[in-house]
Scaffold this active site. Structure first.
Site, PDB file in Angstrom:
ATOM      1  N   HIS A 170       0.828  -1.212   0.000  1.00 22.87           N
ATOM      2  CA  HIS A 170       0.000   0.000   0.000  1.00 22.87           C
ATOM      3  C   HIS A 170       0.859   1.257   0.000  1.00 22.87           C
ATOM      4  O   HIS A 170       0.447   2.307   0.508  1.00 22.87           O
ATOM      5  CB  HIS A 170      -0.950   0.014   1.209  1.00 22.87           C
ATOM      6  CG  HIS A 170      -1.719  -1.250   1.376  1.00 22.87           C
ATOM      7  ND1 HIS A 170      -2.774  -1.601   0.561  1.00 22.87           N
ATOM      8  CD2 HIS A 170      -1.557  -2.281   2.250  1.00 22.87           C
ATOM      9  CE1 HIS A 170      -3.256  -2.771   0.938  1.00 22.87           C
ATOM     10  NE2 HIS A 170      -2.525  -3.217   1.960  1.00 22.87           N
ATOM     11  N   SER A 299      18.359  13.633 -20.157  1.00 22.76           N
ATOM     12  CA  SER A 299      17.324  14.655 -20.217  1.00 22.76           C
ATOM     13  C   SER A 299      17.862  15.815 -21.032  1.00 22.76           C
ATOM     14  O   SER A 299      19.047  16.159 -20.955  1.00 22.76           O
ATOM     15  CB  SER A 299      16.944  15.124 -18.808  1.00 22.76           C
ATOM     16  OG  SER A 299      16.153  16.295 -18.857  1.00 22.76           O
TER      17      SER A 299
END
Length: 879
Positions: A170, A299
């Site tokens: 979770h 990038s």
């Protein structure tokens, strides 16, 4: 606008075209046409063998020509069919007309032209063609790619099996696991999905317009058309299609098997989407670093970034693949009444679905190859997460009945930054045994990992973790010993029948006995296994050829091909192989040795195995991977224990150790009086008879067995050849090399290179043609010269494949002793040197060595059992 990769509408044929080169010949429209021609030709040839008076059996020349249309189908042929389709406006009819156009110069075929597409509906041709396309794509592209991923995941699972890692359930920190275990989960899931993909039967039907053989029965009512259709569909290519028969259909094959296959592929893709996202997350957490090639940009604006683009590309392309696959599986099984055309255009997109999946598999493999584990980051994350120890602490508290254990830990940990000091303070306050406190105090988040028993690490270590397991490893093998006499027989009686046993009581003889016994028990199992496998291989080879005739026996059309050389041009074959397996793959061609043999091509590249081709047409009759088939598995186990070079080294060491066992065994056997007694007593119990067989058999057959064992060691570990040459004062003769810069440029046609090699040994049969994939490596042609004892020949010619220059031409006598000895040692080991009698003797010696090992183990075990068995107390009478 002319078509190019930058003008392609789909990125599969544009940006990613190079990555899908292996799939394009199979799933393109050209591939579809190729399979249609294959189906039409197979049906036509099979019809000629039905015994119809109107259609006589085709001659060998006609069959060869027809199979050649399939084997050499080219882009030009596909364009010619498209040109015909402009007139017919019907693609299947265009294929039929193209085939008939190839009959014009051949009266035999022209007379039977109306039997092309006889009684067939278009869907008879289309459904089988689609199945053949899917079969090739699945077996040659998809499954090998998935296998590569599974192998990589398995490797990583073992590599990182001991790296503890924080779990997240979770999105929250949870009990630690290991990196290897998490990757192993994916490998197991993917392996099961792969098995489902491979198990789907690919079906085909050829039963006419509505599936009832109406037109067929109108022509020949008495003929069993269903049996004929089944034969054409199930007979392996090229004389059949090699598919599974679909007995019930409407005009179209129902496509249920396609839905099953596409769902199975989508299931594997879903597993890989899940994995791609997990790895993306671990890269984000810093658990993995990514290597960049020099010059690559992470990038455009942020120089520090190395984006996980391979896993993102994989996730995106897997999603696209599944979108198409799921539409295919939901749509294709649906057809209005006996036929509608909604499936026709949809089926043309199978290649799109497979293309996106294949592209994703390649991206995943690239991404996994760039990963580097960051153990420091993983360890730091664990060290900052002491709250995960709340679970073991409260579980121990419950064990000792501490009330409110869960609630106490909740109060200390939930919503707080948990420190080691806080947990240790709680542990010290608990009313539990001091040793348990000490155990909990020593625990850290990194050490709180319970590896499952079937984890990669435990699977290697567990077999030696207990004394009993260690006994299983070491207390086996080949052993000769002085057994405990059978119950009821006195020591004196037993020793009197075996004079040498009297000498065994001496301390020195007992030392020899111990050395022999434990050497045999340690090394003997491998030796016995290898010997038994060698004996089996002598029989397995002809049995393999008998049971797989399609691989070893050429089609009737090739029966006129001369043994010793391929009848078809070799350069187009080389180009076809390079297109399928890649330009860097190595190929070794083995021409037919006898009339009717197939042409073998040994492939070493991304896929490794052997292709079996019709020597007249080049048509593939079958293929088998290096580890596929019972015979290959037996051979790999016999020659390398399935451990490649490591296994060969082990076998060489074990084989040479046999010579030591032989010496110690002969010392123990050496009789007090000569001539020695070779009697084997079988009437005094199984133990005594087996001991005599073991002792006498080892002494009598030992030297003969040593020949097979020593030659096996020589072939398993090639450095022995160099050692022999150096011991004789010779310099090992090495293969020639191409001068730097002289091996670049386009290669000469393979036929021309072979012709130049044959000039060195004119008229001599060729054994192998070894074609290197990488530039700068010489090509080698091995000849089976008349005076060469090696059955495959080691007389060789090396050439520069670019210039055609002959670099060296050597007979086996020209080599140094170590290398030249292979010519004799190989046939001596296999038994081929002396023909069938020698092969029978080799098999018997293998069985004998295996029997010595097994009997030694059994005798040792019986002796051990007898010693541990409690003896009955002696009762003395007082009367």
């Amino acid at each position: 606008m002319s078509f190019s990769t930058v003008s392609a509408l789909s990125p599969l044929d544009g940006r990613y075209a190079a990555k899908l080169a292996a799939l394009r010949p199979l799933m393109s429209e050209q591939g579809y046409m190729h399979r249609r021609v294959q189906v039409e030709v197979a049906w036509f040839i099979a019809l000629s063998d039905c015994g119809f008076a109107e259609f006589k059996p085709l001659t060998g020349g006609a069959r060869k020509y027809l199979l050649g249309l399939v084997a050499h189908f080219s882009e030009a042929d596909a364009l010619a069919i498209k040109e015909i389709e402009k007139t017919t406006n019907h693609d299947v009819k265009a294929v039929e007309y193209w085939i008939k156009s190839k009959f014009e110069a051949r009266p035999e075929l022209l007379a039977a032209a109306e039997f092309v597409h006889f009684a067939c509906t278009s869907e008879d041709i289309n459904n089988t063609s689609h199945a053949l396309q899917i079969q090739a794509a699945r077996d040659k592209v998809m499954l090998p790619a998935i296998d590569g991923l599974i192998a990589k995941l398995r490797e990583m699972a073992h590599q990182f099996a001991n790296v503890s890692m924080l779990s997240r359930t979770h999105g929250q920190t949870a009990s630690p696991t290991t990196v290897g275990k998490e990757i192993a989960n994916v490998a197991v899931r993917l392996s099961k999905a792969r098995a489902q993909i491979a198990s789907v039967q690919l079906l085909g039907k050829m039963n006419g317009a509505v599936g009832n053989y109406n037109a067929h029965l109108a022509a020949w009512p008495e003929f069993d058309w269903e049996a004929f259709s089944r034969k054409v569909i199930e007979t392996p290519a090229p004389l059949g299609l090699g598919l599974s028969f679909q007995p019930y259909s409407i005009q179209i094959e129902p496509h249920d098997y396609m839905a099953e296959l596409f769902d199975a592929v989508a299931r594997a893709d879903t597993i890989l989407i899940d994995f791609s996202r997990d790895i993306w997350g671990y890269v984000s957490l810093g658990y993995f670093k990514q290597r960049l090639k020099k010059g690559e940009i992470g990038s455009s604006t942020m120089p520090h970034k190395v984006n996980p683009i391979d896993f993102e590309n994989a996730e995106g392309n897997l999603g696209l693949a599944n979108a198409v696959l799921r539409h295919l599986s939901e749509k294709l099984p649906i057809s209005r009444w006996q036929r509608d055309l909604t499936d026709s255009t949809v089926l043309r997109n199978i290649g799109v679905a497979f293309g996106y999946a294949t592209l994703a598999y390649a991206s995943l493999m690239t991404g996994l190859g760039k990963l580097e584990i960051n153990e420091e980051a993983i360890a730091a994350d664990l060290d900052a997460s002491w709250e995960v120890l709340a679970e073991p602490i409260q579980t121990v508290m419950r064990r000792f009945g501490v009330q409110g254990a869960y609630e106490q830990l909740k109060e200390v940990t939930r919503g707080k930054t948990v420190t080691a000091e806080a947990l240790h303070g709680l542990i010290r306050s608990l009313e539990i045994p001091e040793e348990e406190k000490a155990r909990l105090l020593a625990m850290t988040p990194a050490s709180y990992v319970a590896r499952p028993r079937n984890s990669p690490v435990e699977s290697k270590a567990s077999c030696t973790d207990t004394p009993a397991a260690r006994g299983r490893l070491f207390h086996v093998g080949h052993a000769l010993f002085q057994p405990t006499p059978p119950r009821g027989a006195s020591q004196q009686h037993f020793a009197r029948d075996s004079p040498s046993l009297l000498v065994m009581r001496a301390p020195l003889r007992r030392l020899w006995l111990k050395v022999h016994r434990w050497s045999g028990l340690t090394l003997g199992p491998i030796l016995a296994l290898t010997a038994l496998l060698g004996a089996v291989l002598v029989v397995a080879l002809p049995l393999d050829r008998y049971t797989h005739r399609a691989l070893f026996v050429a089609n009737p059309a090739a029966s006129s091909a001369d043994a010793g050389q391929a009848a078809l041009p070799l350069e187009p074959l080389r180009q076809r192989l390079a297109a399928e397996f890649g330009p860097d793959a190595n190929f070794t061609l083995r021409p037919p040795r006898q009339p009717g043999d197939t042409l073998w091509v040994l492939v070493r590249g991304q896929w490794e195995g052997t292709l079996y081709l019709d020597p007249a047409t080049g048509m593939e009759q079958g293929r088998r991977g290096t580890h596929e088939g019972a015979y290959n598995l037996l051979f790999e186990l016999h020659s390398s224990l399935l451990l490649d070079d490591t296994g060969k080294g082990i076998l060489a060491f074990v084989a040479l150790s046999y010579l030591f066992l032989l010496v110690t065994g002969l010392v123990l056997w050496w009789p007090v009086r000569w001539p020695p007694s070779l009697r084997i007593t079988l009437d005094r119990g199984l133990l005594r008879g087996l001991f005599d067989l073991h002792r006498t058999g080892g002494a009598v057959l030992g030297l003969l067995i040593a020949v097979s064992v020593a030659t096996g060691a020589y072939m398993a570990w090639r450095p022995l050849g160099g050692f022999i040459s150096q011991a004789l004062g010779q310099q090992p003769v090495k293969p020639p090399v191409i001068a730097k810069g002289a091996g670049t440029g386009p290669k000469l046609p393979l036929d021309e290179l072979v012709a130049r090699a044959q000039q060195a040994f004119p008229g001599q049969p060729i054994g192998y043609i070894q074609v290197p994939g990488k530039a700068g490596r010489p090509m080698r042609v091995r000849f089976r010269l008349s005076d060469d004892p090696h059955p495959n020949g080691i007389g060789s010619v090396w050439l520069n494949p670019v210039t055609g220059e002959v670099l060296a031409a050597r007979k086996w006598q020209d080599l140094d002793a170590g290398n030249g000895a292979v010519a004799v040692i190989y046939p001596l080991h296999t038994g081929e040197l002396g023909g069938v009698p020698h092969q029978v003797l080799t098999a018997l010696l293998g069985l004998a060595l295996g029997g010595l090992g097994l009997s030694g183990v059994w005798l040792w075990w019986r002796r051990r059992t007898e010693r541990q068995r409690p003896r009955a107390p002696q009762i003395h009478s007082t009367t």
